[in-house]
Design a protein around this motif. Structure first.
Motif: not given
Length: 308
Positions: A14-30
């Motif tokens: 199985a291949p490794g990956k790159l994140n070409l775009f990674f937008e992160v929202g706020g931390v959730q309750d969990d």
């Protein structure tokens, strides 16, 4: 019911990956974050050999430092094998021989690739024939990146990153990746991101979404357009934890890369090149400065059984 063995030993990769775009929202309750990611599988692979055994065991080797890879049930590949066994019934145990080439704790999903390859290998070894949909369901239980390692190609991930939809990428993209000696903990990088945001270090997306410019660049095969659209919200946190990477990013850009980015939670860096020849030139230049760069390309297929 015990499924019959179809072979004494099988192999999957199985291949490794790159994140070409990674937008992160706020931390959730969990404690988790909603994200929007554009994944691309690249030609750096993990291999998993599976053979019958009395128990569930693993051995780990490879071209990268594997000293930090757990050999117990913390290992995703071993957990993947147990999940397949649970669906088969009572197949007995399995020994997994994992050969790693993706940097450990490097932000390229190497552990997730191990798990995806283990799912495929055990499914084949035990003749389970679970099918694509069931394997993806099991993959989602193991972590956000495992379904993509199973799927491969180029895809958009939403939610935790595991709600996947294929993205059209017509062309080959060439990358030079630069691994780092010491890995970074993904939870710690997310924690640093939250701390930076708490100190006013950037806005927090309410509904993360992959930018249209990324999808357009992938569809057109335009490396320069993709370079302009690369984004990783975890990058500032990773660089804050590893400030030495700032100079390496500058070196890659100065050596002709169209763009450079932290891969996932880091610390591996990925530089996009205009094409194969430019990538080779960049690799040679960075190697001359004492780094250990690798030339990879994407997109490539996801986890597959391979001929021993």
């Amino acid at each position: 019911m015990t499924a019959p063995l179809v072979a004494d030993r099988v192999r999957a990769r199985a291949p490794g990956k790159l994140n070409l775009f990674f937008e992160v929202g706020g931390v959730q309750d969990d404690g988790y974050h909603d994200v929007a990611s554009a994944y691309q599988a690249v030609s750096l692979y993990e291999e998993v050999w599976a053979e019958p055994a009395d128990d569930f065991t693993i051995s780990v080797s490879g071209s990268v430092d594997v000293s930090g890879v757990p050999a117990d049930d913390r290992n995703l590949a071993l957990r993947a094998a147990r999940l397949v066994a649970g669906r088969v019934g009572d197949p007995g145990g399995v020994h997994l021989d994992i050969v790693k080439h993706v940097p450990v704790a490097g932000g390229m999903g190497g552990g997730s690739a191990d798990a995806a390859a283990a799912l495929v290998a055990c499914d084949l070894l035990w003749g389970a024939e679970l099918g694509t949909a069931e394997l993806h369901r099991l993959a989602a239980r193991l972590g956000a990146d495992v379904p993509f390692a199973l799927m491969g190609g180029t895809a958009i991930g939403m939610g935790r990153g595991d709600r996947l939809s294929p993205a059209l990428a017509k062309a080959r993209f060439d990358w030079v990746i630069v691994p780092a000696d010491d890995g970074l903990s993904t939870p710690e990088v997310y924690g640093r991101l939250d701390a930076l945001r708490g100190r006013g270090g950037g806005g927090i997306p309410q509904d993360p979404v992959v930018a249209a410019e990324v999808l357009q660049a992938l569809r057109s095969g335009d490396a320069e357009a993709l370079a302009a659209a690369l984004r990783n919200d975890l990058q500032d946190a990773a660089l804050d934890m590893r400030p030495d990477l700032v100079d390496v990013l500058a070196a890659g850009r100065g050596a002709g890369a169209l763009a450079g980015i932290v891969s996932g939670s880091g610390p591996t860096l990925a530089f996009l090149a205009a094409g194969p020849e430019e990538a080779l030139e960049l690799q040679v230049t960075l190697a001359a400065s004492g780094l250990a760069p690798l030339h990879v390309h994407g997109p490539v297929p996801g986890a597959r059984a391979t001929t021993p």
